[in-house]
Design an enzyme around this catalytic site. Structure first.
Site, PDB file in Angstrom:
ATOM      1  N   ARG A  28       0.822  -1.274   0.413  1.00 22.48           N
ATOM      2  CA  ARG A  28       0.355   0.257  -0.082  1.00 22.48           C
ATOM      3  C   ARG A  28       1.211   1.409   0.313  1.00 22.48           C
ATOM      4  O   ARG A  28       0.635   2.111   0.630  1.00 22.48           O
ATOM      5  CB  ARG A  28      -0.960   0.318   1.321  1.00 22.48           C
ATOM      6  CG  ARG A  28      -2.262  -0.989   1.260  1.00 22.48           C
ATOM      7  CD  ARG A  28      -3.023  -0.429  -0.449  1.00 22.48           C
ATOM      8  NE  ARG A  28      -4.884  -1.451  -0.110  1.00 22.48           N
ATOM      9  CZ  ARG A  28      -5.260  -1.214   1.288  1.00 22.48           C
ATOM     10  NH1 ARG A  28      -4.905   0.542   1.204  1.00 22.48           N
ATOM     11  NH2 ARG A  28      -6.393  -1.670   0.527  1.00 22.48           N
ATOM     12  N   ARG A  32      -3.803   6.705   0.597  1.00 22.85           N
ATOM     13  CA  ARG A  32      -4.365   7.413   0.930  1.00 22.85           C
ATOM     14  C   ARG A  32      -3.935   8.592   1.900  1.00 22.85           C
ATOM     15  O   ARG A  32      -3.530   9.962   2.318  1.00 22.85           O
ATOM     16  CB  ARG A  32      -5.650   7.776   1.834  1.00 22.85           C
ATOM     17  CG  ARG A  32      -6.420   7.201   0.948  1.00 22.85           C
ATOM     18  CD  ARG A  32      -7.606   6.811   1.606  1.00 22.85           C
ATOM     19  NE  ARG A  32      -7.564   5.933   1.642  1.00 22.85           N
ATOM     20  CZ  ARG A  32      -9.386   4.708   2.053  1.00 22.85           C
ATOM     21  NH1 ARG A  32      -9.858   5.451   3.019  1.00 22.85           N
ATOM     22  NH2 ARG A  32      -8.853   3.709   2.146  1.00 22.85           N
ATOM     23  N   ARG A  41      -7.573  10.758  -5.921  1.00 23.87           N
ATOM     24  CA  ARG A  41      -9.146  10.159  -5.761  1.00 23.87           C
ATOM     25  C   ARG A  41     -10.074  11.087  -6.240  1.00 23.87           C
ATOM     26  O   ARG A  41     -11.318  10.591  -6.589  1.00 23.87           O
ATOM     27  CB  ARG A  41      -9.075   9.927  -3.621  1.00 23.87           C
ATOM     28  CG  ARG A  41      -9.097   9.116  -3.613  1.00 23.87           C
ATOM     29  CD  ARG A  41      -8.902   8.552  -1.892  1.00 23.87           C
ATOM     30  NE  ARG A  41      -9.655   8.104  -1.842  1.00 23.87           N
ATOM     31  CZ  ARG A  41     -10.990   7.496  -0.954  1.00 23.87           C
ATOM     32  NH1 ARG A  41     -10.738   9.025  -0.273  1.00 23.87           N
ATOM     33  NH2 ARG A  41     -11.525   7.114  -0.412  1.00 23.87           N
ATOM     34  N   TYR A 153     -14.481 -12.569  -0.124  1.00 21.99           N
ATOM     35  CA  TYR A 153     -15.130 -11.295  -0.282  1.00 21.99           C
ATOM     36  C   TYR A 153     -16.420 -11.996  -1.450  1.00 21.99           C
ATOM     37  O   TYR A 153     -17.018 -11.499  -1.290  1.00 21.99           O
ATOM     38  CB  TYR A 153     -13.750 -10.177  -0.572  1.00 21.99           C
ATOM     39  CG  TYR A 153     -13.063  -9.693   0.204  1.00 21.99           C
ATOM     40  CD1 TYR A 153     -13.521  -8.729   0.439  1.00 21.99           C
ATOM     41  CD2 TYR A 153     -11.769 -10.371  -0.218  1.00 21.99           C
ATOM     42  CE1 TYR A 153     -12.975  -8.011   2.042  1.00 21.99           C
ATOM     43  CE2 TYR A 153     -11.116  -9.743   0.995  1.00 21.99           C
ATOM     44  CZ  TYR A 153     -11.307  -8.701   1.743  1.00 21.99           C
ATOM     45  OH  TYR A 153     -10.635  -8.118   3.122  1.00 21.99           O
TER      46      TYR A 153
HETATM   47  O1  CP3 Z   1      -0.269  -1.993  -2.347  1.00 25.31           O
HETATM   48  C1  CP3 Z   1      -0.196  -1.426  -3.358  1.00 25.31           C
HETATM   49  O2  CP3 Z   1      -0.244  -0.267  -3.473  1.00 25.31           O
HETATM   50  C2  CP3 Z   1      -1.281  -1.718  -4.721  1.00 25.31           C
HETATM   51  C3  CP3 Z   1      -2.284  -1.539  -4.375  1.00 25.31           C
HETATM   52  C4  CP3 Z   1      -3.421  -2.713  -3.927  1.00 25.31           C
HETATM   53  C5  CP3 Z   1      -4.662  -2.482  -3.542  1.00 25.31           C
HETATM   54  N1  CP3 Z   1      -4.969  -2.929  -2.867  1.00 25.31           N
HETATM   55  C6  CP3 Z   1      -5.447  -0.780  -3.466  1.00 25.31           C
HETATM   56  C7  CP3 Z   1      -6.520  -0.221  -2.582  1.00 25.31           C
HETATM   57  C8  CP3 Z   1      -3.388  -3.979  -3.275  1.00 25.31           C
HETATM   58  C9  CP3 Z   1      -2.556  -5.565  -2.976  1.00 25.31           C
HETATM   59  C10 CP3 Z   1      -4.582  -4.204  -2.633  1.00 25.31           C
HETATM   60  C11 CP3 Z   1      -4.357  -5.824  -2.233  1.00 25.31           C
HETATM   61  C12 CP3 Z   1      -6.029  -6.201  -1.033  1.00 25.31           C
HETATM   62  N2  CP3 Z   1      -6.854  -5.194  -1.234  1.00 25.31           N
HETATM   63  C13 CP3 Z   1      -6.087  -6.912   0.282  1.00 25.31           C
HETATM   64  C14 CP3 Z   1      -4.839  -7.634   0.290  1.00 25.31           C
HETATM   65  C15 CP3 Z   1      -4.360  -7.310   1.283  1.00 25.31           C
HETATM   66  C16 CP3 Z   1      -4.599  -6.541   2.655  1.00 25.31           C
HETATM   67  O3  CP3 Z   1      -4.450  -6.122   2.678  1.00 25.31           O
HETATM   68  O4  CP3 Z   1      -4.979  -7.675   3.128  1.00 25.31           O
HETATM   69  C17 CP3 Z   1      -7.096  -6.875   0.338  1.00 25.31           C
HETATM   70  C18 CP3 Z   1      -7.839  -7.417   1.158  1.00 25.31           C
HETATM   71  C19 CP3 Z   1      -7.907  -6.416  -0.700  1.00 25.31           C
HETATM   72  C20 CP3 Z   1      -9.789  -5.986  -0.396  1.00 25.31           C
HETATM   73  C21 CP3 Z   1      -9.903  -3.984  -0.102  1.00 25.31           C
HETATM   74  N3  CP3 Z   1      -9.693  -3.399  -0.257  1.00 25.31           N
HETATM   75  C22 CP3 Z   1     -10.297  -3.738   0.366  1.00 25.31           C
HETATM   76  C23 CP3 Z   1     -10.783  -4.444   2.262  1.00 25.31           C
HETATM   77  C24 CP3 Z   1     -10.114  -2.549   0.559  1.00 25.31           C
HETATM   78  C25 CP3 Z   1     -11.515  -0.977   1.249  1.00 25.31           C
HETATM   79  C26 CP3 Z   1     -10.014  -1.140   2.640  1.00 25.31           C
HETATM   80  C27 CP3 Z   1      -9.493   0.128   2.247  1.00 25.31           C
HETATM   81  O5  CP3 Z   1      -8.287   0.364   2.892  1.00 25.31           O
HETATM   82  O6  CP3 Z   1     -10.198   1.361   2.338  1.00 25.31           O
HETATM   83  C28 CP3 Z   1      -9.992  -2.354  -0.351  1.00 25.31           C
HETATM   84  C29 CP3 Z   1      -9.500  -0.681  -1.286  1.00 25.31           C
HETATM   85  C30 CP3 Z   1      -8.240  -0.050  -1.748  1.00 25.31           C
HETATM   86  N4  CP3 Z   1      -7.580  -1.188  -1.996  1.00 25.31           N
HETATM   87  C31 CP3 Z   1      -7.895   1.290  -1.702  1.00 25.31           C
HETATM   88  C32 CP3 Z   1      -6.751   0.561  -1.978  1.00 25.31           C
HETATM   89  C33 CP3 Z   1      -5.637   2.254  -2.388  1.00 25.31           C
HETATM   90  C34 CP3 Z   1      -8.784   1.992  -0.809  1.00 25.31           C
HETATM   91  C35 CP3 Z   1      -9.151   2.730  -1.549  1.00 25.31           C
HETATM   92  C36 CP3 Z   1      -9.144   4.322  -2.026  1.00 25.31           C
HETATM   93  O7  CP3 Z   1      -7.943   5.089  -1.630  1.00 25.31           O
HETATM   94  O8  CP3 Z   1      -9.668   5.164  -2.651  1.00 25.31           O
END
Ligand code: CP3
Length: 345
Positions: A28, A32, A41, A153
């Site tokens: 990540r 944000r 965003r 999910y």
């Molecule tokens: O790491 C990176 O920078 C690359 C991109 C990336 C994202 N998600 C972007 C993202 C990667 C590798 C993921 C993996 C991901 N996504 C996982 C596995 C890792 C972990 O966290 O356990 C999982 C379970 C997800 C599913 C997911 N996506 C959830 C539960 C959420 C909501 C929670 C949150 O943090 O907002 C997301 C959204 C998400 N994926 C965001 C980002 C940058 C946030 C959305 C936003 O900022 O608008």
């Protein structure tokens, strides 16, 4: 070793070389906590950001420009795969992903595997552009969720505290659950091969929730599907390293490393890296595992803990990373401090 690999510290470490100081990137890292990320965003919703190559490329590059990370992870999400097979997906503020759950034969029949590769074409386009735009020493990483984590999910319809629906399906309708897993195994392998052919130099499988399973189920639904995906990709791309992240896998991570065939084992915050190093073959690269909360808090504790982890693995192939993603309230300058600390040897 090919000329391409030679000037890429992360790729060398993932191929089993004890590079010193260890290469560093963060889960990540595009997120944000960066003001330039928050600015973009507002322009488009999450899926549009993932599916518009211009935006996905820009978001992937932001942390590379700021910090010169050794790895650039494609801006995307593990839930793009079910979305590409036709399951609806949206992200709600404060709730995370929301999907119409898949809980029956009829729900499963609505998935359309045939359109998956076409639907993720913009992801491959973003990877092709990144290979051109990234500095020569930066390694480009593709990724997917593991079948089990993505299934969590898909069946729960989003995030969950107790995973009641997926546990019920595994117990009450194992044949249906196996069908879903087969679809995910096949399509995850296919999608990752597509990412590699578009320019990803290594790929990572995120298994965020396998750690909820008892040992037998962990073998069947985490280790075995991962082994199949690794075998499929390796047959087509034998030189591309694969990173597995069995988060909260506890003592099962040793068996995971041994049986799946992954090149690198990513570890969560609770793992004692030096102990895990004794449990897995020396050829397996370890990745991790600073507590994201220590990064958020910064100060001397950040430097001390980062050095401790780095030094505890000196002589072993290691990729420095966090044990989970960067927390959104992390001050960006703490990330700069972390990268400087790791590189100061
Ligand atoms: O790491 C990176 O920078 C690359 C991109 C990336 C994202 N998600 C972007 C993202 C990667 C590798 C993921 C993996 C991901 N996504 C996982 C596995 C890792 C972990 O966290 O356990 C999982 C379970 C997800 C599913 C997911 N996506 C959830 C539960 C959420 C909501 C929670 C949150 O943090 O907002 C997301 C959204 C998400 N994926 C965001 C980002 C940058 C946030 C959305 C936003 O900022 O608008």
């Amino acid at each position: 070793m090919g000329g391409e690999t030679q000037n890429k510290p992360l790729l060398r470490a993932l191929k089993g070389e004890a590079v010193w100081p260890p290469p560093v990137w963060l889960m990540r890292q595009a997120g944000r906590y960066l003001p330039e990320f928050r600015a973009m965003r507002e322009q488009a919703d999450f899926i549009t950001r993932c599916m518009t190559p211009d935006i996905a490329v820009e978001l992937t590059l932001q942390p590379i420009r700021r910090y010169g990370m050794d790895g650039a992870i494609l801006f995307s999400d593990i839930l793009i795969l079910p979305w590409a097979m036709g399951q609806d997906l949206r992200f709600e503020e404060g709730r995370g992903p929301v999907m119409t759950p898949i809980r029956s034969e009829a729900d499963l029949a609505r998935l359309n595997e045939g359109r998956m590769m076409e639907a993720v074409a913009p992801v491959r386009e973003a990877l092709r552009r990144l290979r051109v735009e990234l500095p020569a020493e930066t390694t480009l990483l593709g990724f997917a969720g593991s079948p089990f984590t993505v299934a969590c999910y898909m069946v729960e319809g989003g995030s969950s505290r107790d995973f009641a629906h997926i546990r019920a399906m595994m117990q009450n309708d194992p044949a249906l659950f196996d069908k879903l897993m087969d679809i995910l195994i096949r399509n995850t392998a296919e999608m990752l091969c597509g990412q590699i052919e578009a320019g990803a130099e290594a790929v990572m499988l995120f298994d965020s929730w396998g750690g909820i399973l008892p040992p037998e189920a962990f073998r069947r639904y985490v280790i075995e599907p991962t082994r199949q995906i690794v075998a499929h990709i390796r047959a087509r791309h034998p030189d591309v390293p694969l990173i597995g992240f069995p988060r909260l896998g506890g003592v099962m991570v040793a068996e995971y490393a041994e049986k799946t065939g992954i090149n690198a084992l990513a570890l969560d915050t609770v793992a004692d890296m030096a102990k895990v190093a004794e449990m897995v073959p020396e050829t397996v690269t370890l990745q991790g595992n600073l507590d994201p909360m220590i990064l958020l808090n910064g100060g001397e504790a950040l430097k001390t803990e980062a050095r401790r982890i780095r030094d505890s693995l000196k002589g072993r192939p290691h990729v420095f990373n966090l044990g989970h993603g960067v927390i959104k309230t992390t001050p960006p300058e703490h990330v700069a401090t972390l990268v400087e600390t790791i590189r100061d040897v």
